[in-house]
Every structure is written in C-alpha cells, then in structure tokens.
Design an enzyme around this catalytic site. Structure first.
Site, PDB file in Angstrom:
ATOM      1  N   ASP A  53      32.038   8.721 -51.768  1.00  0.00           N
ATOM      2  CA  ASP A  53      30.595   8.545 -51.631  1.00  0.00           C
ATOM      3  C   ASP A  53      29.980   8.515 -53.033  1.00  0.00           C
ATOM      4  O   ASP A  53      30.694   8.473 -54.043  1.00  0.00           O
ATOM      5  CB  ASP A  53      29.998   9.626 -50.720  1.00  0.00           C
ATOM      6  N   HIS A  54      28.652   8.538 -53.092  1.00  0.00           N
ATOM      7  CA  HIS A  54      27.958   8.463 -54.390  1.00  0.00           C
ATOM      8  C   HIS A  54      28.325   9.636 -55.304  1.00  0.00           C
ATOM      9  O   HIS A  54      28.476   9.469 -56.503  1.00  0.00           O
ATOM     10  CB  HIS A  54      26.452   8.402 -54.168  1.00  0.00           C
ATOM     11  N   THR A  79      32.053  17.967 -52.478  1.00  0.00           N
ATOM     12  CA  THR A  79      32.970  19.103 -52.362  1.00  0.00           C
ATOM     13  C   THR A  79      34.330  18.691 -51.823  1.00  0.00           C
ATOM     14  O   THR A  79      35.252  19.512 -51.828  1.00  0.00           O
ATOM     15  CB  THR A  79      32.422  20.152 -51.368  1.00  0.00           C
ATOM     16  N   CYS A 124      34.289  13.228 -52.271  1.00  0.00           N
ATOM     17  CA  CYS A 124      32.840  13.424 -52.107  1.00  0.00           C
ATOM     18  C   CYS A 124      32.460  14.618 -52.983  1.00  0.00           C
ATOM     19  O   CYS A 124      33.213  14.995 -53.883  1.00  0.00           O
ATOM     20  CB  CYS A 124      32.432  13.568 -50.639  1.00  0.00           C
ATOM     21  N   HIS A 145      54.729  20.563 -47.927  1.00  0.00           N
ATOM     22  CA  HIS A 145      54.684  21.227 -46.621  1.00  0.00           C
ATOM     23  C   HIS A 145      53.977  20.407 -45.545  1.00  0.00           C
ATOM     24  O   HIS A 145      54.299  20.551 -44.369  1.00  0.00           O
ATOM     25  CB  HIS A 145      53.968  22.587 -46.744  1.00  0.00           C
ATOM     26  N   ARG A 194      61.793  22.818 -41.763  1.00  0.00           N
ATOM     27  CA  ARG A 194      60.942  23.540 -40.807  1.00  0.00           C
ATOM     28  C   ARG A 194      59.522  22.975 -40.760  1.00  0.00           C
ATOM     29  O   ARG A 194      58.779  23.218 -39.803  1.00  0.00           O
ATOM     30  CB  ARG A 194      60.901  25.032 -41.144  1.00  0.00           C
ATOM     31  N   HIS A 195      59.134  22.223 -41.809  1.00  0.00           N
ATOM     32  CA  HIS A 195      57.776  21.682 -41.836  1.00  0.00           C
ATOM     33  C   HIS A 195      57.624  20.440 -40.959  1.00  0.00           C
ATOM     34  O   HIS A 195      56.503  20.089 -40.581  1.00  0.00           O
ATOM     35  CB  HIS A 195      57.378  21.349 -43.273  1.00  0.00           C
TER      36      HIS A 195
END
Lengths: 148, 148
Positions: free
Chosen positions: A10-11, A69, A67, A100, A134-135
C-alpha cells in the site's frame, strides 16, 4: 529463466517496496511489481488480493507484501488458502517462517522495521529452505480451505 | 457479567499462555482456555480452528493465540473470515492492530518475545479502541470471504 517474485504494497509500504526491488534482483529474481505506484492513499487488501491473483494465474509462486505494520496486509493475504503469508520483523523470524511454515509470502511493516532489517528479512526468506519433517503435516492443515 | 476472552496455543506457547491467563483476568475478563494443556507436541492449526469455532458458537468475540513464532497460528487463524488475527511483537504493533485493523485476535510468538513484552501486548490490545474513519473500509474488505 529467472524465477518471478511478486511484490506489492500500500502507500505506507511504497518507499520500502522501491528499496527492496533491487535486493530481489540481486538475488537473481525477476520482479513482478503489482503496485501501488505512489504515496497516494490506497487500501491494503486490494494489493494482497492482486498478489493472490498473480499466484493463481501462475505468474509467481513467491512474493513480498508491505503495509505500515504488515498486519493488515498479512490478514488479507491469508484469506487466500494458496498463500502462507508470514509477518516477519527480523532475520530470525524470516528464517523460521521458511524452515517451519514453508511460507511463500513475506509480509513486512514499513513503519515498524528499518530498511536494513527489511533487506535482511528478504535475503533470509528467499534463501532458506523448508525443513519438512514434523512441520509438513501442520503446513498441510494450512492448505485446507475453511470458508463455508 | 464479565466478557469471555478465548485463548489457545500449541506446545511452544503453552508456558506463555499459562502466564497470560492471569493478565487477562486482571483486565476483568473471564478466560476461556481452549488448550493445549501441556508441552506435548501438537499442531498449531488445530488450536486456531478451535478458537474460530468458539467465535462462531458465540462463546467469545476476542482472543489470543500463541505458537513459537506466532506465524503459523496467525496464518491458520486468518483462514477464517470472522477472525482478524494480528501478529504483534510489542506494545506499538498491538496498539496499531486495534486502532487501524480492528483486530479481534492477538497472535504472539512465545519463542521470539519475552513474557513482559507479551504482557504489554495483551494489556494494550485489550484496552485500545478501533479508530474507524478511513480504516473502516479497509477492514470491511477483510471480511469478504475469498475462498472458492
């Protein structure tokens, strides 16, 4: 032929997107820039959806979303069952997202991490392999659509 | 009557979940603990799905999810259109997740942030209001199911 990696923001993420494109190119990728194209206010879900559309069209199979955050765009991205979008804030989390979670989209918050930390995330994310083992069963559970 | 807040984690998040339950209780919430119940290895998507089921059943409308990095459980949570799950790593990101994204689930990485930082995230997340305004249209776009 170089693998195409999609990038969108985004901006708030526009400046960091511009800075990370050469980082991806130095890693040997062709960069598919899905916008935004400037600092004019836009809605982050539209850019997550554009990246998902590029994946579905076969134009890329890995990507970067940015973005302010990273939170909003990671929520939007993970609405799409074909994306495993990992919000990372340093090299360690970028590494673990690959090892993982077999994440195929790196989400970054341009207002909460600095450009060199973001560069470290990109370099680590795109050079770290999935561990499997296992992942793998957990990752398979992420691919089950849950919408009704 | 106290509002119920749901909490769930995988084995990596079990210790932090145990530590955060009293923090939620001090904030005045009744805590609905959806497991896991120990350090035995489990799959994080199952616990995100359990929280989504609790939301759909009307047993909670806000929650906390924890795994090792918070990445896997946030991907799993955001498969559900009724959840807006924000992976936060400090008080600022927890604040912005509420103010800008109206997040209803706080995701934490027990192996990448310390318990006091996690406490700060919880206290901030559950006491910060959504700003609305320009953010409301973006949040509305997050509620559109995209599965086909």
């Amino acid at each position: 032929m170089a693998e195409k990696v999609a990038i969108a923001s985004d901006h708030a993420g526009y400046g960091l997107k511009t800075a990370l494109i050469p980082v991806l190119e130095r890693l040997g990728f062709e960069v598919l820039d899905l916008g935004t194209t400037g600092i004019e206010s836009v809605d982050y879900p539209d850019f997550a959806n554009a990246l998902a559309a590029a994946f579905r069209a076969g134009n890329a199979r890995r990507g970067v979303l940015i973005c302010g955050t990273g939170i909003g765009i990671s929520i939007a991205a993970n609405r799409h069952p074909e994306l495993r979008a990992a919000l990372c804030h340093d090299g360690l989390t970028a590494e673990l997202a690959r090892r993982h979670n077999d994440a195929n989209v790196l989400c970054l918050g341009a207002r909460v991490i600095g450009p060199e930390t973001a560069r470290d995330c990109v370099e680590t994310f795109f050079t770290t392999e999935f561990e499997g083992g296992r992942h793998a069963a957990r990752v398979a559970k992420l691919s089950q659509p849950v919408c009704k």
